[in-house]
Design a protein around this motif. Structure first.
Motif, PDB file in Angstrom:
ATOM      1  N   GLY A  85      36.055 -26.041 -15.028  1.00 16.65           N
ATOM      2  CA  GLY A  85      35.160 -24.961 -15.441  1.00 16.65           C
ATOM      3  C   GLY A  85      34.953 -23.978 -14.312  1.00 16.65           C
ATOM      4  N   GLU A  86      34.278 -22.885 -14.630  1.00 19.14           N
ATOM      5  CA  GLU A  86      33.950 -21.890 -13.615  1.00 19.14           C
ATOM      6  C   GLU A  86      32.514 -21.440 -13.819  1.00 19.14           C
ATOM      7  N   THR A  87      31.853 -21.069 -12.743  1.00 17.27           N
ATOM      8  CA  THR A  87      30.475 -20.612 -12.822  1.00 17.27           C
ATOM      9  C   THR A  87      30.200 -19.625 -11.702  1.00 17.27           C
ATOM     10  N   SER A  88      29.347 -18.657 -11.984  1.00 13.67           N
ATOM     11  CA  SER A  88      28.933 -17.697 -10.953  1.00 13.67           C
ATOM     12  C   SER A  88      27.636 -18.137 -10.291  1.00 13.67           C
ATOM     13  N   ARG A  89      27.076 -19.271 -10.759  1.00 15.11           N
ATOM     14  CA  ARG A  89      25.820 -19.777 -10.213  1.00 15.11           C
ATOM     15  C   ARG A  89      26.080 -20.968  -9.300  1.00 15.11           C
ATOM     16  N   PRO A  90      25.033 -21.477  -8.598  1.00 17.03           N
ATOM     17  CA  PRO A  90      25.231 -22.650  -7.753  1.00 17.03           C
ATOM     18  C   PRO A  90      25.814 -23.821  -8.535  1.00 17.03           C
ATOM     19  N   LEU A  91      26.782 -24.506  -7.964  1.00 10.84           N
ATOM     20  CA  LEU A  91      27.477 -25.580  -8.668  1.00 10.84           C
ATOM     21  C   LEU A  91      26.536 -26.714  -9.046  1.00 10.84           C
ATOM     22  N   THR A  92      25.589 -27.046  -8.162  1.00  6.44           N
ATOM     23  CA  THR A  92      24.662 -28.135  -8.475  1.00  6.44           C
ATOM     24  C   THR A  92      23.866 -27.839  -9.739  1.00  6.44           C
ATOM     25  N   LEU A  93      23.485 -26.579  -9.932  1.00  7.76           N
ATOM     26  CA  LEU A  93      22.759 -26.196 -11.135  1.00  7.76           C
ATOM     27  C   LEU A  93      23.631 -26.352 -12.371  1.00  7.76           C
ATOM     28  N   ARG A  94      24.900 -25.946 -12.268  1.00  6.60           N
ATOM     29  CA  ARG A  94      25.806 -26.067 -13.420  1.00  6.60           C
ATOM     30  C   ARG A  94      26.070 -27.523 -13.773  1.00  6.60           C
ATOM     31  N   ILE A  95      26.168 -28.392 -12.756  1.00 10.00           N
ATOM     32  CA  ILE A  95      26.379 -29.816 -13.007  1.00 10.00           C
ATOM     33  C   ILE A  95      25.174 -30.414 -13.737  1.00 10.00           C
ATOM     34  N   LYS A  96      23.965 -30.015 -13.335  1.00 12.06           N
ATOM     35  CA  LYS A  96      22.761 -30.504 -14.017  1.00 12.06           C
ATOM     36  C   LYS A  96      22.756 -30.095 -15.480  1.00 12.06           C
ATOM     37  N   GLU A  97      23.254 -28.883 -15.765  1.00 14.63           N
ATOM     38  CA  GLU A  97      23.335 -28.440 -17.160  1.00 14.63           C
ATOM     39  C   GLU A  97      24.329 -29.286 -17.944  1.00 14.63           C
ATOM     40  N   HIS A  98      25.461 -29.619 -17.334  1.00 12.40           N
ATOM     41  CA  HIS A  98      26.427 -30.502 -17.990  1.00 12.40           C
ATOM     42  C   HIS A  98      25.805 -31.868 -18.272  1.00 12.40           C
ATOM     43  N   GLN A  99      25.099 -32.398 -17.291  1.00 15.19           N
ATOM     44  CA  GLN A  99      24.482 -33.716 -17.465  1.00 15.19           C
ATOM     45  C   GLN A  99      23.436 -33.702 -18.576  1.00 15.19           C
ATOM     46  N   ALA A 100      22.663 -32.615 -18.642  1.00 12.61           N
ATOM     47  CA  ALA A 100      21.669 -32.493 -19.708  1.00 12.61           C
ATOM     48  C   ALA A 100      22.340 -32.405 -21.072  1.00 12.61           C
ATOM     49  N   SER A 101      23.460 -31.709 -21.145  1.00  6.55           N
ATOM     50  CA  SER A 101      24.191 -31.595 -22.408  1.00  6.55           C
ATOM     51  C   SER A 101      24.682 -32.957 -22.878  1.00  6.55           C
ATOM     52  N   VAL A 102      25.118 -33.797 -21.932  1.00 10.48           N
ATOM     53  CA  VAL A 102      25.575 -35.138 -22.292  1.00 10.48           C
ATOM     54  C   VAL A 102      24.404 -35.981 -22.787  1.00 10.48           C
ATOM     55  N   ARG A 103      23.263 -35.911 -22.067  1.00 12.37           N
ATOM     56  CA  ARG A 103      22.091 -36.706 -22.474  1.00 12.37           C
ATOM     57  C   ARG A 103      21.589 -36.294 -23.856  1.00 12.37           C
ATOM     58  N   LYS A 104      21.577 -34.990 -24.117  1.00 13.67           N
ATOM     59  CA  LYS A 104      21.026 -34.473 -25.371  1.00 13.67           C
ATOM     60  C   LYS A 104      22.085 -34.304 -26.457  1.00 13.67           C
ATOM     61  N   ASN A 105      23.335 -34.641 -26.122  1.00 10.27           N
ATOM     62  CA  ASN A 105      24.422 -34.609 -27.096  1.00 10.27           C
ATOM     63  C   ASN A 105      24.617 -33.211 -27.680  1.00 10.27           C
ATOM     64  N   TYR A 106      24.648 -32.199 -26.794  1.00  9.11           N
ATOM     65  CA  TYR A 106      24.870 -30.827 -27.234  1.00  9.11           C
ATOM     66  C   TYR A 106      26.343 -30.619 -27.541  1.00  9.11           C
ATOM     67  N   SER A 107      26.625 -30.131 -28.731  1.00  9.68           N
ATOM     68  CA  SER A 107      28.021 -29.933 -29.128  1.00  9.68           C
ATOM     69  C   SER A 107      28.656 -28.733 -28.425  1.00  9.68           C
ATOM     70  N   LYS A 108      27.839 -27.887 -27.775  1.00  9.31           N
ATOM     71  CA  LYS A 108      28.397 -26.718 -27.106  1.00  9.31           C
ATOM     72  C   LYS A 108      29.077 -27.085 -25.796  1.00  9.31           C
ATOM     73  N   SER A 109      28.972 -28.326 -25.381  1.00  6.29           N
ATOM     74  CA  SER A 109      29.583 -28.776 -24.145  1.00  6.29           C
ATOM     75  C   SER A 109      30.811 -29.616 -24.439  1.00  6.29           C
ATOM     76  N   ALA A 110      31.957 -29.258 -23.829  1.00  7.02           N
ATOM     77  CA  ALA A 110      33.181 -30.029 -24.016  1.00  7.02           C
ATOM     78  C   ALA A 110      33.027 -31.441 -23.452  1.00  7.02           C
ATOM     79  N   ILE A 111      32.275 -31.573 -22.358  1.00 10.23           N
ATOM     80  CA  ILE A 111      32.050 -32.894 -21.774  1.00 10.23           C
ATOM     81  C   ILE A 111      31.202 -33.745 -22.715  1.00 10.23           C
TER      82      ILE A 111
END
Length: 237
Positions: free
Chosen positions: A181-207
């Protein structure tokens, strides 16, 4: 972890489409994409630079004249219709960018160059005075905004230095599949968003989709690595 669907595969900002025995590429953008509005407090150089960058991206990615023409039509429509840029400004910027004529590098005419926050028309007055009175060139950088100063909680942002912004990163699953993936924001913040998507089962996340399909798999968050880093950290000058 993206999979081919309907003979199409997404990778970063590229859409790869299988047509017979050929692979054609065109620009892919997320549905939530947005560009700088014409009335925003940015210098005209920054606004022109956005159009130049998007035009170059289209030229580099689109593999057919048809896909390039469609992408340029999209840029003209979005910038004039929704972002209210003057049509001649958009058209001229795109045409100049597509012009293959080699342009000579800009010559530095002043012995000193300084960078100042951009605050509208006042910045142009200051630049003109410094050039006339002291022979100093001025470039502009983005000043503080509400987003820079506040978090979603309303508390001031920490003064602690964050991870560099503007990276292409790699995340691996223990099954061997990986996500780029790519992001213009801090990587740690983007990783936290990915982790939240996994916990909440968001379909908008490929992970999250991958874990939903394979609940026994584990993402190696601690093995996340940076592939490419923008050394300027997306700093606008």
């Amino acid at each position: 972890m993206e999979s081919e669907a309907d003979n199409k595969l997404l990778f970063l900002d590229v859409l790869v489409q299988r047509q017979g025995n050929r692979l054609n590429t065109s620009v892919y953008r997320k549905p939530t994409h947005q560009y700088i509005y014409s009335s925003s407090c940015h210098s005209i150089q920054v606004k022109r630079g956005v159009i130049v960058t998007l035009t170059r991206r289209a030229k580099n990615i689109c593999s057919t004249p048809q896909s390039l023409s469609a992408e340029l039509d999209h840029l003209r429509y979005v910038f004039t219709k929704y972002n209210e840029y003057p049509s001649p400004f958009v058209t001229q910027t795109i045409n100049n960018t597509l012009d293959s004529t080699t342009k000579p590098p800009r010559q530095q005419t002043a012995p000193f160059t300084i960078s100042l926050p951009y605050i509208g028309s006042t910045s142009h007055h200051i630049r003109r005075l410094l050039k006339q009175q002291a022979d100093i060139d001025v470039t502009f950088q983005r000043g503080n905004s509400i987003q820079n100063l506040l978090q979603a909680t309303g508390r001031p942002r920490s003064s602690q230095k964050q991870d560099p912004s503007g990276v292409v990163y790699h995340i691996e699953c223990d099954c061997g599949d990986s996500y780029v993936g790519e992001t213009s924001r801090p990587l740690t913040l983007r990783i936290k968003e990915h982790q939240a998507s996994v916990r909440k089962n968001y379909s908008k996340s490929a992970i999250a989709d991958h874990i939903k399909a394979h609940p026994n798999h584990n993402i190696k968050w601690d093995k996340t690595r940076t592939i490419v880093r923008n050394q300027s950290d997306y700093k606008i000058q």
